[in-house]
Design a protein around this motif. Sequence first.
Motif, PDB file in Angstrom:
ATOM      1  N   ARG A 246      56.631  91.729  17.049  1.00  0.00           N
ATOM      2  CA  ARG A 246      57.083  90.961  18.433  1.00  0.00           C
ATOM      3  C   ARG A 246      58.384  91.532  18.924  1.00  0.00           C
ATOM      4  NH1 ARG A 246      55.153  86.426  19.828  1.00  0.00           N
ATOM      5  NH2 ARG A 246      53.799  85.271  18.528  1.00  0.00           N
ATOM      6  N   TRP A 247      59.167  92.054  18.102  1.00  0.00           N
ATOM      7  CA  TRP A 247      60.375  92.711  18.483  1.00  0.00           C
ATOM      8  C   TRP A 247      60.470  94.078  19.136  1.00  0.00           C
ATOM      9  CZ3 TRP A 247      59.454  90.740  13.682  1.00  0.00           C
ATOM     10  CH2 TRP A 247      59.228  91.577  12.757  1.00  0.00           C
ATOM     11  N   ASN A 248      59.338  94.614  19.006  1.00  0.00           N
ATOM     12  CA  ASN A 248      59.146  96.222  19.298  1.00  0.00           C
ATOM     13  C   ASN A 248      58.901  96.222  20.654  1.00  0.00           C
ATOM     14  OD1 ASN A 248      58.802  98.858  19.410  1.00  0.00           O
ATOM     15  ND2 ASN A 248      57.412  99.161  17.739  1.00  0.00           N
ATOM     16  N   ASP A 249      59.795  95.747  21.590  1.00  0.00           N
ATOM     17  CA  ASP A 249      59.710  95.842  23.102  1.00  0.00           C
ATOM     18  C   ASP A 249      59.328  96.952  23.542  1.00  0.00           C
ATOM     19  OD1 ASP A 249      60.309  93.177  23.005  1.00  0.00           O
ATOM     20  OD2 ASP A 249      62.482  93.249  23.131  1.00  0.00           O
ATOM     21  N   PRO A 250      59.767  98.172  23.200  1.00  0.00           N
ATOM     22  CA  PRO A 250      59.474  99.529  23.927  1.00  0.00           C
ATOM     23  C   PRO A 250      57.701  99.637  23.677  1.00  0.00           C
ATOM     24  CG  PRO A 250      61.480  99.880  22.617  1.00  0.00           C
ATOM     25  CD  PRO A 250      60.966  98.506  22.582  1.00  0.00           C
ATOM     26  N   ALA A 251      57.329  99.471  22.177  1.00  0.00           N
ATOM     27  CA  ALA A 251      55.951  99.781  22.158  1.00  0.00           C
ATOM     28  C   ALA A 251      55.206  98.829  22.986  1.00  0.00           C
ATOM     29  CB  ALA A 251      55.765  99.629  20.672  1.00  0.00           C
ATOM     30  N   ILE A 252      55.404  97.507  22.946  1.00  0.00           N
ATOM     31  CA  ILE A 252      54.676  96.569  23.795  1.00  0.00           C
ATOM     32  C   ILE A 252      54.905  96.999  25.354  1.00  0.00           C
ATOM     33  CG2 ILE A 252      54.953  94.040  24.753  1.00  0.00           C
ATOM     34  CD1 ILE A 252      55.954  93.201  21.798  1.00  0.00           C
ATOM     35  N   ALA A 253      55.905  97.627  25.838  1.00  0.00           N
ATOM     36  CA  ALA A 253      55.679  97.828  27.200  1.00  0.00           C
ATOM     37  C   ALA A 253      54.919  99.148  27.278  1.00  0.00           C
ATOM     38  CB  ALA A 253      57.372  98.161  27.897  1.00  0.00           C
ATOM     39  N   LEU A 254      55.029  99.925  26.502  1.00  0.00           N
ATOM     40  CA  LEU A 254      53.976 101.126  26.592  1.00  0.00           C
ATOM     41  C   LEU A 254      52.448 100.527  26.557  1.00  0.00           C
ATOM     42  CD1 LEU A 254      53.012 104.067  26.556  1.00  0.00           C
ATOM     43  CD2 LEU A 254      53.508 104.124  24.026  1.00  0.00           C
TER      44      LEU A 254
ATOM     45  N   THR B 212      47.515  91.269  25.494  1.00  0.00           N
ATOM     46  CA  THR B 212      47.777  90.340  24.521  1.00  0.00           C
ATOM     47  C   THR B 212      46.230  89.537  24.064  1.00  0.00           C
ATOM     48  OG1 THR B 212      50.233  90.207  24.749  1.00  0.00           O
ATOM     49  CG2 THR B 212      48.842  88.593  23.392  1.00  0.00           C
ATOM     50  N   SER B 213      45.775  89.836  22.893  1.00  0.00           N
ATOM     51  CA  SER B 213      44.720  89.065  22.623  1.00  0.00           C
ATOM     52  C   SER B 213      45.060  87.797  21.545  1.00  0.00           C
ATOM     53  CB  SER B 213      43.657  89.984  22.096  1.00  0.00           C
ATOM     54  OG  SER B 213      44.210  90.778  20.781  1.00  0.00           O
ATOM     55  N   ASN B 214      45.993  88.020  20.954  1.00  0.00           N
ATOM     56  CA  ASN B 214      46.555  86.931  19.895  1.00  0.00           C
ATOM     57  C   ASN B 214      48.115  87.158  19.622  1.00  0.00           C
ATOM     58  OD1 ASN B 214      47.036  85.368  17.578  1.00  0.00           O
ATOM     59  ND2 ASN B 214      45.101  85.800  16.512  1.00  0.00           N
ATOM     60  N   ALA B 215      48.684  85.980  19.798  1.00  0.00           N
ATOM     61  CA  ALA B 215      50.056  86.137  19.630  1.00  0.00           C
ATOM     62  C   ALA B 215      50.739  84.907  18.646  1.00  0.00           C
ATOM     63  CB  ALA B 215      50.749  85.845  20.985  1.00  0.00           C
ATOM     64  N   GLU B 216      49.856  84.521  17.651  1.00  0.00           N
ATOM     65  CA  GLU B 216      49.821  83.477  16.690  1.00  0.00           C
ATOM     66  C   GLU B 216      50.731  83.814  15.519  1.00  0.00           C
ATOM     67  OE1 GLU B 216      46.447  81.153  16.334  1.00  0.00           O
ATOM     68  OE2 GLU B 216      45.907  81.209  18.484  1.00  0.00           O
ATOM     69  N   SER B 217      51.141  84.953  15.339  1.00  0.00           N
ATOM     70  CA  SER B 217      51.827  85.241  14.122  1.00  0.00           C
ATOM     71  C   SER B 217      53.029  86.025  14.442  1.00  0.00           C
ATOM     72  CB  SER B 217      51.127  86.206  13.146  1.00  0.00           C
ATOM     73  OG  SER B 217      50.806  87.518  13.499  1.00  0.00           O
ATOM     74  N   PHE B 218      53.821  86.792  13.468  1.00  0.00           N
ATOM     75  CA  PHE B 218      54.916  87.496  13.716  1.00  0.00           C
ATOM     76  C   PHE B 218      54.585  88.875  14.315  1.00  0.00           C
ATOM     77  CE2 PHE B 218      54.018  88.839   9.530  1.00  0.00           C
ATOM     78  CZ  PHE B 218      54.061  90.462   9.793  1.00  0.00           C
ATOM     79  N   GLU B 219      53.390  89.336  14.319  1.00  0.00           N
ATOM     80  CA  GLU B 219      52.829  90.203  15.187  1.00  0.00           C
ATOM     81  C   GLU B 219      52.014  89.998  16.282  1.00  0.00           C
ATOM     82  OE1 GLU B 219      50.446  92.120  12.011  1.00  0.00           O
ATOM     83  OE2 GLU B 219      52.071  93.472  11.440  1.00  0.00           O
ATOM     84  N   ILE B 220      52.004  90.718  17.247  1.00  0.00           N
ATOM     85  CA  ILE B 220      51.268  90.659  18.543  1.00  0.00           C
ATOM     86  C   ILE B 220      49.808  91.477  18.419  1.00  0.00           C
ATOM     87  CG2 ILE B 220      51.113  90.629  21.143  1.00  0.00           C
ATOM     88  CD1 ILE B 220      53.962  90.300  21.142  1.00  0.00           C
TER      89      ILE B 220
END
Length: 173
Positions: free
Chosen positions: A143-151, A159-167
């Motif tokens: 979740r905290w890897n904002d650069p990777a998520i933006a890429l 996003t297909s599932n955001a129910e845990s500490f990982e997206i």
Amino acid sequence: MTREYPDDPAGEFPAPPRTVTDAEGREIEIVPADDAERGRLVEMYLDFDPADRAQGIPPVKEEAIEKWLDTILEDDCVNVVARHDGHAVGHATLVPDRHDEHELAIFVLQAFQGAGIGTMLLETLLGQGQVEGIDRVWLTVERWNDPAIALYRKMGFETSNAESFEIEMAIQL
């Protein structure tokens, strides 16, 4: 397991081989990774920053790296490697799961991060996936890897599932 994918395909991506210039002006070759790249990949992963490891990959010790590469360099996986001056500086892989979908993992050496190599490597991996007839790709990211998520969003992942500490994110090729 039913994973949700975007309704529409993401569009065309470039396939390897290709040569690109990163934001630092370095010439980067992106080529399909096979057993011929094994030595370069082992060297890269031995130099990999422990802080950049997630979910236990890449492994730390050489023997574990070799065993891991045995698995992901199999014929049913898709791999591309980014090289600079003959050394591997990035690697991305699509590994099939039991649902006829492919999980994505991407790694770029710390000294080469922030220069656009991850973007070009990811585009090229997805392009090679299209060439090989892959249509559904997914990944997990902290979740905290904002650069990777933006890429990933820039490439068309949703996003297909955001129910845990990982997206969990997915894309349809």
